[in-house]
Design an enzyme around this catalytic site. Structure first.
Site, PDB file in Angstrom:
ATOM      1  N   PHE A 149      43.141  33.680  47.896  1.00  0.00           N
ATOM      2  CA  PHE A 149      43.029  32.960  46.622  1.00  0.00           C
ATOM      3  C   PHE A 149      44.049  33.543  45.659  1.00  0.00           C
ATOM      4  O   PHE A 149      43.973  34.714  45.296  1.00  0.00           O
ATOM      5  CB  PHE A 149      41.626  33.047  46.003  1.00  0.00           C
ATOM      6  CG  PHE A 149      41.558  32.238  44.729  1.00  0.00           C
ATOM      7  CD1 PHE A 149      41.271  30.882  44.758  1.00  0.00           C
ATOM      8  CD2 PHE A 149      41.845  32.824  43.503  1.00  0.00           C
ATOM      9  CE1 PHE A 149      41.264  30.117  43.585  1.00  0.00           C
ATOM     10  CE2 PHE A 149      41.838  32.070  42.323  1.00  0.00           C
ATOM     11  CZ  PHE A 149      41.547  30.717  42.372  1.00  0.00           C
ATOM     12  N   ASP A 234      48.716  41.034  45.039  1.00  0.00           N
ATOM     13  CA  ASP A 234      48.056  40.297  43.963  1.00  0.00           C
ATOM     14  C   ASP A 234      46.812  41.094  43.559  1.00  0.00           C
ATOM     15  O   ASP A 234      45.773  41.028  44.209  1.00  0.00           O
ATOM     16  CB  ASP A 234      47.683  38.887  44.434  1.00  0.00           C
ATOM     17  CG  ASP A 234      47.028  38.064  43.324  1.00  0.00           C
ATOM     18  OD1 ASP A 234      46.693  38.641  42.268  1.00  0.00           O
ATOM     19  OD2 ASP A 234      46.840  36.844  43.523  1.00  0.00           O
ATOM     20  N   LYS A 263      43.745  38.681  34.485  1.00  0.00           N
ATOM     21  CA  LYS A 263      42.334  38.850  34.168  1.00  0.00           C
ATOM     22  C   LYS A 263      42.087  39.977  33.150  1.00  0.00           C
ATOM     23  O   LYS A 263      42.292  39.749  31.966  1.00  0.00           O
ATOM     24  CB  LYS A 263      41.529  39.013  35.457  1.00  0.00           C
ATOM     25  CG  LYS A 263      41.559  37.705  36.268  1.00  0.00           C
ATOM     26  CD  LYS A 263      40.443  37.544  37.255  1.00  0.00           C
ATOM     27  CE  LYS A 263      40.363  36.101  37.739  1.00  0.00           C
ATOM     28  NZ  LYS A 263      40.908  35.855  39.058  1.00  0.00           N
TER      29      LYS A 263
HETATM   30  C1  PLP Z   1      41.786  34.731  39.434  1.00  0.00           C
HETATM   31  C2  PLP Z   1      42.882  35.024  40.379  1.00  0.00           C
HETATM   32  C3  PLP Z   1      44.132  34.392  40.267  1.00  0.00           C
HETATM   33  C4  PLP Z   1      44.405  33.283  39.280  1.00  0.00           C
HETATM   34  O1  PLP Z   1      44.256  33.670  37.954  1.00  0.00           O
HETATM   35  P1  PLP Z   1      44.082  32.552  36.809  1.00  0.00           P
HETATM   36  O2  PLP Z   1      44.160  33.333  35.529  1.00  0.00           O
HETATM   37  O3  PLP Z   1      42.762  31.892  37.023  1.00  0.00           O
HETATM   38  O4  PLP Z   1      45.219  31.603  36.971  1.00  0.00           O
HETATM   39  C5  PLP Z   1      45.126  34.780  41.144  1.00  0.00           C
HETATM   40  N1  PLP Z   1      44.916  35.722  42.073  1.00  0.00           N
HETATM   41  C6  PLP Z   1      43.727  36.345  42.214  1.00  0.00           C
HETATM   42  C7  PLP Z   1      43.570  37.396  43.253  1.00  0.00           C
HETATM   43  C8  PLP Z   1      42.668  36.002  41.386  1.00  0.00           C
HETATM   44  O5  PLP Z   1      41.474  36.583  41.547  1.00  0.00           O
END
Ligand code: PLP
Length: 409
Positions: A149, A234, A263
């Site tokens: 994700f 990520d 986040k």
């Molecule tokens: C939440 C998340 C995203 C996307 O972030 P948004 O601010 O919702 O666009 C990307 N990568 C990971 C691992 C995430 O948990």
């Protein structure tokens, strides 16, 4: 603990009806309407209080309205909030330097949402592949993992294998290759001379808090080094103290070439994201080649600086380690008592409800009725990620509620 009504009251119903009538239906929220919050607690429009065991998918690592973050925001609101990148402003360089120093990197590309940070990392990796590695035009590949994700843009969903997230958004962006998460042998085969980068979550949050086998990331690093490919981590959900370290990859003794952050970087106040890395890689971007109107704005930088300052104390990493050990010790006791498996690290856990028990959604609903908010993922998994400011007593209350709910069914 405050008990909440099992049925939806007319007041709550009114708010939910407005949402359903006037907004798109791309979410299925629990029937709780939050009106206020502080620390690890939220209060709904009826005055019921709930423990927040989701923490905005780790955007609220410092809890709701952390005083230092509110203070930094309020102070900046009285100065300047937006300039665009057409001009310099006095928070920008300091934010970039402080974040680079915190993460042990050389350069920062500030953006807003997490998806934008991932998109930015993909663009940088492709440009690096053509300009530095010498990959033939349009041949660059990025290797990703199954069950990933990374956000919701058209390019990012192009390499998702979640049908719900992906269906009917084609034509999809080419140039991505998927290998099973945690399988170093498959990765070694997939990475070629045309590979710009390998993009992975250190722990897959949305997929159910999946922790890969130990040693996997050391192999990932070695494979990338052998083939001259970048490793992009990520850490949008796993980073910034959630697992007990600043970055989850520290548990593996491995460093990425590019790291995406988001986040919690916005302190639960604003969307703030960034790509951090070395001069060699991020230095490929030249004026006009990438940008964002709001990326690195003064308010975001002021909040980001306050977040960096909190993380530099190490207090949140320590809390996550200590409270996380307690959380996992207690959750492990539930295996066999309504739980089939528990995964995670630090104050972060994926709890699989045993077959024959409640669905994840039913469990999240039952927990809400017991004053604890969390969210299911993928059918029968509960994802627990309380704010790192939570007290041990509150953590135990929440775990008691989870133990009670998973034993039903
Ligand atoms: C939440 C998340 C995203 C996307 O972030 P948004 O601010 O919702 O666009 C990307 N990568 C990971 C691992 C995430 O948990």
């Amino acid at each position: 603990m405050t008990m909440t009504a099992a049925t939806t009251s007319p007041l709550t119903r009114e708010f939910i009806d407005a949402d359903e009538r006037w907004s798109t239906h791309n979410y299925h929220p629990l029937p709780v309407v939050i009106a206020a919050a502080e620390g690890a607690w939220v209060t709904d429009v009826e005055g019921n209080r709930y423990l927040d065991f989701l923490a905005g998918y780790s955007a609220l690592n410092f809890g709701h309205r952390h005083p230092a973050l509110v203070e930094a925001t309020t102070a900046q609101l009285g100065r300047v909030t937006l300039t665009s990148r057409a001009f310099h402003h006095d928070q920008f360089g300091a934010f970039c330097r402080e974040l680079a120093e915190l993460t042990g990197t050389e350069m920062v590309l500030p953006m807003n949402s997490g998806a934008e940070a991932v998109e930015s990392a993909i663009k940088v990796a492709r440009k690096w592949a053509y300009r530095v590695k010498g990959v033939p035009a349009d041949a660059a590949r990025i290797v990703v993992a199954s069950s990933n994700f990374h956000g919701r843009t058209t390019t990012i969903v192009s390499f998702s294998d979640d049908e719900e997230a992906r269906a009917d958004y084609g034509p999809y962006t080419p140039g991505f290759v998927t290998v099973p998460f945690g399988d170093a042998e498959a990765l070694a085969t997939a990475v070629t001379d045309d590979t710009a980068a390998v993009l992975l979550e250190p722990i897959q949050g949305e997929a159910g808090v999946n922790v890969p086998p130990s040693g996997y990331f050391a192999e990932v690093r070695r494979i990338c080094d052998d083939r001259g490919a970048l490793f992009i981590a990520d850490e949008i959900q796993s980073g910034l103290a959630r697992t007990g370290k600043l970055l989850a990859l520290e548990h593996e003794g491995v460093r990425a070439d590019l790291t995406t952050l988001g986040k919690a970087l916005g302190g639960g106040i604003l969307p703030v994201s960034a790509v951090v890395g070395s001069h060699d890689v991020l230095g490929v971007l030249r004026p006009g080649e990438h940008g964002s109107t709001f990326g690195g704005n003064p308010l975001a930088c002021a909040v980001g600086r306050a977040v960096v300052k909190l993380l530099a104390t190490g207090e949140f990493q320590r809390r996550s380690t200590e409270l996380g050990a307690h959380l996992h010790a207690r959750l492990d006791e539930l295996v066999g008592n309504g739980v089939s498996e528990v995964r995670g690290r630090g104050l972060w856990a994926g709890v699989d409800i045993a077959e024959g028990g409640l669905t994840g959604r039913q469990a999240a609903q039952a927990l809400a009725a017991n004053g604890v908010l969390c969210k299911e993922t993928h059918g029968s998994t509960l994802r627990l990620a309380p704010p790192l400011v939570i007290s041990k007593d509150d953590l135990d209350r929440g775990i008691d509620a989870v133990a009670d709910v998973v034993a039903r069914g």
